[in-house]
Scaffold this motif. Structure first.
Motif, PDB file in Angstrom:
ATOM      1  N   PRO A  64      70.239 106.865  90.327  1.00  0.00           N
ATOM      2  CA  PRO A  64      70.381 105.425  90.532  1.00  0.00           C
ATOM      3  C   PRO A  64      69.435 104.858  91.591  1.00  0.00           C
ATOM      4  CG  PRO A  64      72.533 106.474  90.468  1.00  0.00           C
ATOM      5  CD  PRO A  64      71.506 107.571  90.508  1.00  0.00           C
ATOM      6  N   LYS A  65      69.001 105.687  92.534  1.00  0.00           N
ATOM      7  CA  LYS A  65      68.093 105.200  93.582  1.00  0.00           C
ATOM      8  C   LYS A  65      66.680 104.947  93.055  1.00  0.00           C
ATOM      9  CE  LYS A  65      69.699 108.573  96.029  1.00  0.00           C
ATOM     10  NZ  LYS A  65      69.856 109.729  96.777  1.00  0.00           N
ATOM     11  N   ASN A  66      66.390 105.411  91.851  1.00  0.00           N
ATOM     12  CA  ASN A  66      65.056 105.227  91.277  1.00  0.00           C
ATOM     13  C   ASN A  66      64.963 103.988  90.399  1.00  0.00           C
ATOM     14  OD1 ASN A  66      63.970 107.430  92.524  1.00  0.00           O
ATOM     15  ND2 ASN A  66      64.125 108.779  90.774  1.00  0.00           N
ATOM     16  N   HIS A  67      65.694 102.978  90.752  1.00  0.00           N
ATOM     17  CA  HIS A  67      65.662 101.716  90.018  1.00  0.00           C
ATOM     18  C   HIS A  67      65.362 100.578  90.985  1.00  0.00           C
ATOM     19  CE1 HIS A  67      68.027 104.293  87.377  1.00  0.00           C
ATOM     20  NE2 HIS A  67      67.683 103.483  86.392  1.00  0.00           N
ATOM     21  N   VAL A  68      64.666  99.582  90.482  1.00  0.00           N
ATOM     22  CA  VAL A  68      64.433  98.360  91.256  1.00  0.00           C
ATOM     23  C   VAL A  68      64.734  97.163  90.362  1.00  0.00           C
ATOM     24  CG1 VAL A  68      62.697  99.336  92.816  1.00  0.00           C
ATOM     25  CG2 VAL A  68      61.970  98.285  90.677  1.00  0.00           C
ATOM     26  N   ALA A  69      65.190  96.109  90.983  1.00  0.00           N
ATOM     27  CA  ALA A  69      65.450  94.865  90.264  1.00  0.00           C
ATOM     28  C   ALA A  69      64.459  93.815  90.738  1.00  0.00           C
ATOM     29  CB  ALA A  69      66.877  94.392  90.513  1.00  0.00           C
ATOM     30  N   THR A  70      63.974  93.030  89.791  1.00  0.00           N
ATOM     31  CA  THR A  70      63.131  91.882  90.122  1.00  0.00           C
ATOM     32  C   THR A  70      63.781  90.647  89.518  1.00  0.00           C
ATOM     33  OG1 THR A  70      61.745  92.276  88.177  1.00  0.00           O
ATOM     34  CG2 THR A  70      60.976  93.188  90.264  1.00  0.00           C
ATOM     35  N   PHE A  71      63.558  89.533  90.142  1.00  0.00           N
ATOM     36  CA  PHE A  71      64.170  88.288  89.713  1.00  0.00           C
ATOM     37  C   PHE A  71      63.094  87.250  89.450  1.00  0.00           C
ATOM     38  CE2 PHE A  71      67.014  90.583  92.457  1.00  0.00           C
ATOM     39  CZ  PHE A  71      68.191  90.602  91.733  1.00  0.00           C
ATOM     40  N   SER A  72      63.301  86.457  88.411  1.00  0.00           N
ATOM     41  CA  SER A  72      62.407  85.333  88.150  1.00  0.00           C
ATOM     42  C   SER A  72      63.265  84.097  87.918  1.00  0.00           C
ATOM     43  CB  SER A  72      61.501  85.615  86.947  1.00  0.00           C
ATOM     44  OG  SER A  72      62.266  85.879  85.798  1.00  0.00           O
ATOM     45  N   TYR A  73      62.732  82.978  88.306  1.00  0.00           N
ATOM     46  CA  TYR A  73      63.459  81.725  88.252  1.00  0.00           C
ATOM     47  C   TYR A  73      62.676  80.717  87.438  1.00  0.00           C
ATOM     48  CZ  TYR A  73      65.855  83.888  92.177  1.00  0.00           C
ATOM     49  OH  TYR A  73      66.557  84.759  92.965  1.00  0.00           O
ATOM     50  N   ALA A  74      63.382  80.032  86.527  1.00  0.00           N
ATOM     51  CA  ALA A  74      62.784  78.951  85.743  1.00  0.00           C
ATOM     52  C   ALA A  74      63.861  77.882  85.579  1.00  0.00           C
ATOM     53  CB  ALA A  74      62.312  79.457  84.385  1.00  0.00           C
ATOM     54  N   GLY A  75      63.699  76.782  86.286  1.00  0.00           N
ATOM     55  CA  GLY A  75      64.711  75.735  86.247  1.00  0.00           C
ATOM     56  C   GLY A  75      66.029  76.268  86.771  1.00  0.00           C
ATOM     57  N   ASN A  76      67.070  76.160  85.948  1.00  0.00           N
ATOM     58  CA  ASN A  76      68.392  76.654  86.336  1.00  0.00           C
ATOM     59  C   ASN A  76      68.639  78.082  85.857  1.00  0.00           C
ATOM     60  OD1 ASN A  76      69.197  74.355  87.694  1.00  0.00           O
ATOM     61  ND2 ASN A  76      69.934  73.365  85.836  1.00  0.00           N
ATOM     62  N   MET A  77      67.621  78.726  85.335  1.00  0.00           N
ATOM     63  CA  MET A  77      67.762  80.073  84.786  1.00  0.00           C
ATOM     64  C   MET A  77      67.266  81.112  85.785  1.00  0.00           C
ATOM     65  SD  MET A  77      68.471  81.791  81.917  1.00  0.00           S
ATOM     66  CE  MET A  77      67.938  81.119  80.379  1.00  0.00           C
ATOM     67  N   VAL A  78      68.083  82.136  85.995  1.00  0.00           N
ATOM     68  CA  VAL A  78      67.702  83.275  86.830  1.00  0.00           C
ATOM     69  C   VAL A  78      67.692  84.492  85.916  1.00  0.00           C
ATOM     70  CG1 VAL A  78      68.235  84.697  88.835  1.00  0.00           C
ATOM     71  CG2 VAL A  78      68.851  82.282  88.843  1.00  0.00           C
ATOM     72  N   THR A  79      66.584  85.203  85.886  1.00  0.00           N
ATOM     73  CA  THR A  79      66.466  86.397  85.056  1.00  0.00           C
ATOM     74  C   THR A  79      66.280  87.605  85.958  1.00  0.00           C
ATOM     75  OG1 THR A  79      65.419  85.106  83.309  1.00  0.00           O
ATOM     76  CG2 THR A  79      65.149  87.491  83.196  1.00  0.00           C
ATOM     77  N   MET A  80      67.021  88.657  85.642  1.00  0.00           N
ATOM     78  CA  MET A  80      66.895  89.900  86.388  1.00  0.00           C
ATOM     79  C   MET A  80      66.358  90.967  85.450  1.00  0.00           C
ATOM     80  SD  MET A  80      69.779  92.165  88.381  1.00  0.00           S
ATOM     81  CE  MET A  80      70.509  92.886  86.929  1.00  0.00           C
ATOM     82  N   ALA A  81      65.373  91.710  85.918  1.00  0.00           N
ATOM     83  CA  ALA A  81      64.847  92.854  85.175  1.00  0.00           C
ATOM     84  C   ALA A  81      65.051  94.090  86.034  1.00  0.00           C
ATOM     85  CB  ALA A  81      63.366  92.657  84.869  1.00  0.00           C
ATOM     86  N   VAL A  82      65.580  95.148  85.431  1.00  0.00           N
ATOM     87  CA  VAL A  82      65.801  96.407  86.133  1.00  0.00           C
ATOM     88  C   VAL A  82      64.813  97.415  85.570  1.00  0.00           C
ATOM     89  CG1 VAL A  82      67.441  98.263  86.629  1.00  0.00           C
ATOM     90  CG2 VAL A  82      68.233  95.892  86.506  1.00  0.00           C
ATOM     91  N   ARG A  83      64.105  98.091  86.469  1.00  0.00           N
ATOM     92  CA  ARG A  83      63.095  99.057  86.047  1.00  0.00           C
ATOM     93  C   ARG A  83      63.346 100.404  86.712  1.00  0.00           C
ATOM     94  NH1 ARG A  83      56.831  99.623  87.174  1.00  0.00           N
ATOM     95  NH2 ARG A  83      56.341 100.929  85.391  1.00  0.00           N
ATOM     96  N   ASN A  84      63.220 101.446  85.897  1.00  0.00           N
ATOM     97  CA  ASN A  84      63.324 102.806  86.410  1.00  0.00           C
ATOM     98  C   ASN A  84      61.933 103.196  86.906  1.00  0.00           C
ATOM     99  OD1 ASN A  84      63.414 105.712  86.587  1.00  0.00           O
ATOM    100  ND2 ASN A  84      65.262 105.644  85.342  1.00  0.00           N
ATOM    101  N   ILE A  85      61.830 103.511  88.197  1.00  0.00           N
ATOM    102  CA  ILE A  85      60.509 103.785  88.793  1.00  0.00           C
ATOM    103  C   ILE A  85      60.307 105.266  89.121  1.00  0.00           C
ATOM    104  CG2 ILE A  85      60.182 101.448  89.699  1.00  0.00           C
ATOM    105  CD1 ILE A  85      61.095 102.634  92.467  1.00  0.00           C
ATOM    106  N   THR A  86      61.025 106.125  88.405  1.00  0.00           N
ATOM    107  CA  THR A  86      60.877 107.557  88.632  1.00  0.00           C
ATOM    108  C   THR A  86      59.448 107.985  88.304  1.00  0.00           C
ATOM    109  OG1 THR A  86      63.176 107.896  88.005  1.00  0.00           O
ATOM    110  CG2 THR A  86      61.750 109.839  87.994  1.00  0.00           C
ATOM    111  N   LYS A  87      58.857 108.729  89.219  1.00  0.00           N
ATOM    112  CA  LYS A  87      57.511 109.258  88.990  1.00  0.00           C
ATOM    113  C   LYS A  87      57.604 110.719  88.581  1.00  0.00           C
ATOM    114  CE  LYS A  87      54.703 106.096  91.444  1.00  0.00           C
ATOM    115  NZ  LYS A  87      53.347 105.937  91.857  1.00  0.00           N
ATOM    116  N   GLY A  88      56.558 111.165  87.889  1.00  0.00           N
ATOM    117  CA  GLY A  88      56.486 112.557  87.466  1.00  0.00           C
ATOM    118  C   GLY A  88      56.147 113.467  88.632  1.00  0.00           C
ATOM    119  N   LYS A  89      56.007 114.733  88.301  1.00  0.00           N
ATOM    120  CA  LYS A  89      55.698 115.714  89.345  1.00  0.00           C
ATOM    121  C   LYS A  89      54.409 115.341  90.062  1.00  0.00           C
ATOM    122  CE  LYS A  89      52.985 118.927  86.646  1.00  0.00           C
ATOM    123  NZ  LYS A  89      52.636 120.287  86.443  1.00  0.00           N
ATOM    124  N   ASP A  90      54.347 115.642  91.299  1.00  0.00           N
ATOM    125  CA  ASP A  90      53.169 115.366  92.133  1.00  0.00           C
ATOM    126  C   ASP A  90      52.764 113.896  92.102  1.00  0.00           C
ATOM    127  OD1 ASP A  90      53.043 118.143  92.658  1.00  0.00           O
ATOM    128  OD2 ASP A  90      51.853 118.465  90.850  1.00  0.00           O
TER     129      ASP A  90
END
Length: 158
Positions: A64-90
């Motif tokens: 769960p620690k390998n996720h980040v959320a980003t938010f975007s705003y358009a008028g009265n709309m708030v959108t959240m995107a969750v991304r898994n940022i796990t990197k490979g070996k090395d």
């Protein structure tokens, strides 16, 4: 005039403080929980590796620690995107898309040795992102989390 200012203050507080906070906490946690479950099922459940050791919940795709959320705003709309940022070996690139779409599916290639006679399971797509989206659409767990978060802050939502 006082009523309009009070209403505007309420709308601004909801838009700028309450809703982003609920998204960043309750909704984010629910989305990550559902994705981690789908990683377990679709990724880790697909095969057991012999060339490397999985990091799982400790730095891997299921962490769960390998996720980040980003938010975007358009008028009265708030959108959240969750991304898994796990990197490979090395520190090799992000794994999520490579695992989701498979070897040479447009997001990179695996560098593990394998026989070209029979395609190993790890080269094939293991769609945990699309299954997470489908599960959330089916169960509406993210909306339930939103309602729970709003209720915790004293706001009743239907």
């Amino acid at each position: 005039m006082v009523r309009k200012q009070t209403l505007n203050n309420l709308v601004n507080k909801l838009k700028n403080e309450v809703i982003p906070d609920v998204l960043a906490k309750e909704v984010y946690n629910e989305v990550v929980k559902v994705e981690s479950k789908n990683v377990q099922k679709n990724v880790y459940g697909a095969y057991s590796p012999t060339v490397y050791q999985r990091r799982g919940q400790n730095g891997g795709l299921g962490d769960p620690k390998n996720h980040v959320a980003t938010f975007s705003y358009a008028g009265n709309m708030v959108t959240m995107a969750v991304r898994n940022i796990t990197k490979g070996k090395d520190g090799f690139g992000y794994l999520a898309e490579l695992v989701e779409y498979g070897h040479d599916g447009g997001y990179g290639k695996y560098d593990y040795p394998y026989s070209s006679v029979q395609e190993p399971t790890f080269l094939k797509p293991r769609p945990f992102i699309s299954s997470t989206k489908a599960e959330l659409e089916r169960t509406l767990a993210h909306l339930t989390a939103m309602k729970t978060g709003m209720a915790r802050r004293g706001i009743k939502v239907k």
